[in-house]
Design a protein around this motif. Sequence first.
Motif, PDB file in Angstrom:
ATOM      1  N   HIS A 179     -57.626  25.090 -15.504  1.00  0.00           N
ATOM      2  CA  HIS A 179     -56.351  24.754 -16.144  1.00  0.00           C
ATOM      3  C   HIS A 179     -55.603  23.685 -15.355  1.00  0.00           C
ATOM      4  N   LYS A 180     -55.662  23.755 -14.036  1.00  0.00           N
ATOM      5  CA  LYS A 180     -54.942  22.795 -13.201  1.00  0.00           C
ATOM      6  C   LYS A 180     -55.664  21.445 -13.121  1.00  0.00           C
ATOM      7  N   LEU A 181     -56.982  21.449 -13.272  1.00  0.00           N
ATOM      8  CA  LEU A 181     -57.762  20.218 -13.133  1.00  0.00           C
ATOM      9  C   LEU A 181     -57.983  19.503 -14.464  1.00  0.00           C
ATOM     10  N   ASP A 182     -58.378  20.253 -15.475  1.00  0.00           N
ATOM     11  CA  ASP A 182     -58.734  19.646 -16.768  1.00  0.00           C
ATOM     12  C   ASP A 182     -58.679  20.725 -17.838  1.00  0.00           C
ATOM     13  N   PRO A 183     -57.497  20.987 -18.401  1.00  0.00           N
ATOM     14  CA  PRO A 183     -57.327  22.098 -19.350  1.00  0.00           C
ATOM     15  C   PRO A 183     -58.303  22.040 -20.521  1.00  0.00           C
ATOM     16  N   ILE A 184     -58.673  23.224 -20.989  1.00  0.00           N
ATOM     17  CA  ILE A 184     -59.618  23.339 -22.100  1.00  0.00           C
ATOM     18  C   ILE A 184     -58.870  23.253 -23.428  1.00  0.00           C
ATOM     19  N   ASN A 185     -59.286  22.337 -24.267  1.00  0.00           N
ATOM     20  CA  ASN A 185     -58.736  22.198 -25.614  1.00  0.00           C
ATOM     21  C   ASN A 185     -59.762  22.709 -26.626  1.00  0.00           C
ATOM     22  N   LYS A 186     -59.331  22.836 -27.863  1.00  0.00           N
ATOM     23  CA  LYS A 186     -60.235  23.282 -28.916  1.00  0.00           C
ATOM     24  C   LYS A 186     -61.426  22.340 -29.009  1.00  0.00           C
ATOM     25  N   GLY A 187     -62.625  22.904 -28.963  1.00  0.00           N
ATOM     26  CA  GLY A 187     -63.841  22.110 -29.029  1.00  0.00           C
ATOM     27  C   GLY A 187     -64.466  21.825 -27.680  1.00  0.00           C
ATOM     28  N   ASP A 188     -63.694  21.988 -26.597  1.00  0.00           N
ATOM     29  CA  ASP A 188     -64.229  21.768 -25.251  1.00  0.00           C
ATOM     30  C   ASP A 188     -65.080  22.953 -24.812  1.00  0.00           C
ATOM     31  N   ILE A 189     -66.102  22.674 -24.014  1.00  0.00           N
ATOM     32  CA  ILE A 189     -66.944  23.719 -23.431  1.00  0.00           C
ATOM     33  C   ILE A 189     -67.105  23.434 -21.945  1.00  0.00           C
ATOM     34  N   VAL A 190     -66.783  24.428 -21.141  1.00  0.00           N
ATOM     35  CA  VAL A 190     -66.943  24.347 -19.691  1.00  0.00           C
ATOM     36  C   VAL A 190     -67.741  25.571 -19.256  1.00  0.00           C
ATOM     37  N   TRP A 191     -68.675  25.370 -18.328  1.00  0.00           N
ATOM     38  CA  TRP A 191     -69.430  26.500 -17.790  1.00  0.00           C
ATOM     39  C   TRP A 191     -68.942  26.828 -16.391  1.00  0.00           C
ATOM     40  N   VAL A 192     -69.044  28.110 -16.023  1.00  0.00           N
ATOM     41  CA  VAL A 192     -68.624  28.551 -14.694  1.00  0.00           C
ATOM     42  C   VAL A 192     -69.709  29.434 -14.089  1.00  0.00           C
ATOM     43  N   ILE A 193     -69.760  29.458 -12.769  1.00  0.00           N
ATOM     44  CA  ILE A 193     -70.731  30.281 -12.047  1.00  0.00           C
ATOM     45  C   ILE A 193     -70.193  30.514 -10.643  1.00  0.00           C
TER      46      ILE A 193
END
Length: 451
Positions: free
Chosen positions: A229-243
């Motif tokens: 959220h602080k670096l590059d907020p997720i908008n509708k249609g965005d996909i980010v993976w985490v691990i």
Amino acid sequence: MSEVKKIKKGLDIKLIGKADKVLEKADRSETFAIKPTDFPGLTPKLKVKVDAEVKAGSALFFDKYRPEINFTSPVSGKVVAVNRGERRKILEVIIQADNELQYEEFKQANPADLSRDEVKEQLLQSGLWAFLRQRPYDVIANPADAPKAIHISAFDSAPLAADFDYLVEGEAEAFQMGLDALTKLTDGKVHLNINAQKTQSKVFTEAKNVVINKFAGVHPAGNVGVQIHKLDPINKGDIVWVIRPQEILFIGRLFQKGIYDVSRKIALTGSEVKNPSYYNTILGASVRNILKAQLKDDDKIRVISGNVLTGTQIPEDGFLGFYDSQITVIPEGDNYEFLGWALPGLQKFSMSKTFFSWLTPNKEYRLDANLHGEHRAFVMTGEYDKVLPMDVLPQQLIKSIMVEDIDQMEQLGIYEVAPEDLALCEFVCTSKINVQDLVRQGIDLMIKEMS
């Protein structure tokens, strides 16, 4: 020098029982379990039956709707039980481990020399794909997607959390190889988010092929959702993976050694533990041998796989959760306290200065699982806003989930949050609302509407 992102909204809950950086020994668990309930949204289909012989890395079940995603055995041995719940829902697949582990063989290779499809296939076959989770929705990543970025939180700010520097100690090569594999899965950046004051390990600070971001502040500064959220907020249609970092080690070992090696360190923490410390174990292990002789003489305790805010209660012979790197033991707190609200409360933690304990800000507390009150009407208090460092209106979001208003949920930020991001809201809630359960219900509703 990179900018340090300071998290000011939040709350550090100081508890007794942080693990010392000492690696204790415990007898290896005889039984291990993989629990489909650890994977939100999963509909499992079994690949094995009771009495089947398996190796470490053998598939136990797969995702009915994405059959390429396998969930594999952490050890070799025999499948001794498939425990089911209501409507025959699979709760646990339990394996009796061999004395000497045997491994399925996978391809040994440098990920830098492989294509994206080859890396992806290796992760899917081995079962390591399940460690890649997607935002929005906080579910297992879809192999068909191409994420705009991958984020890794290299520290955990939750109460009594394990020290990630210690968890990855001595495994720089495996960690870097795991990072190299992740870079193949996205055309965007791989972000490694560290604690500006506390992260010292060169495994993190000297990592290559990643963007290193620095964070500081109170919990939930270590939550990857807050960092995104602080670096590059997720908008509708965005996909980010985490691990998480230890899971990157598993990926690195897969390509290094060609085996499914999910051995790991975990932290045994909490006020009801005699000597809080670290243990070597394997994913999905029974916690019985670790807890043996370590619990204080109190039969009214709660064992939690994970931390006190987001973890899952398990029995004393239960199994470690798939994504958990700590076990926490606290008092159950099932006793009635006469006029407890009227006492000074010097031994009670309160964010709102209800008790005089606020006069000792650095005090560590022996907190229990008592709600200290009943469920009440959902009132607007403003407490949620003090502990959620995101540009989200948490109370309005929760109410929109309650009435299943899809449009309002979208506008109020459902794509940006996971249940763990609002765990502190649940902790400070005057109305005793199960906030994390509601967030999961809202996410599940969004998935259903979008499918």
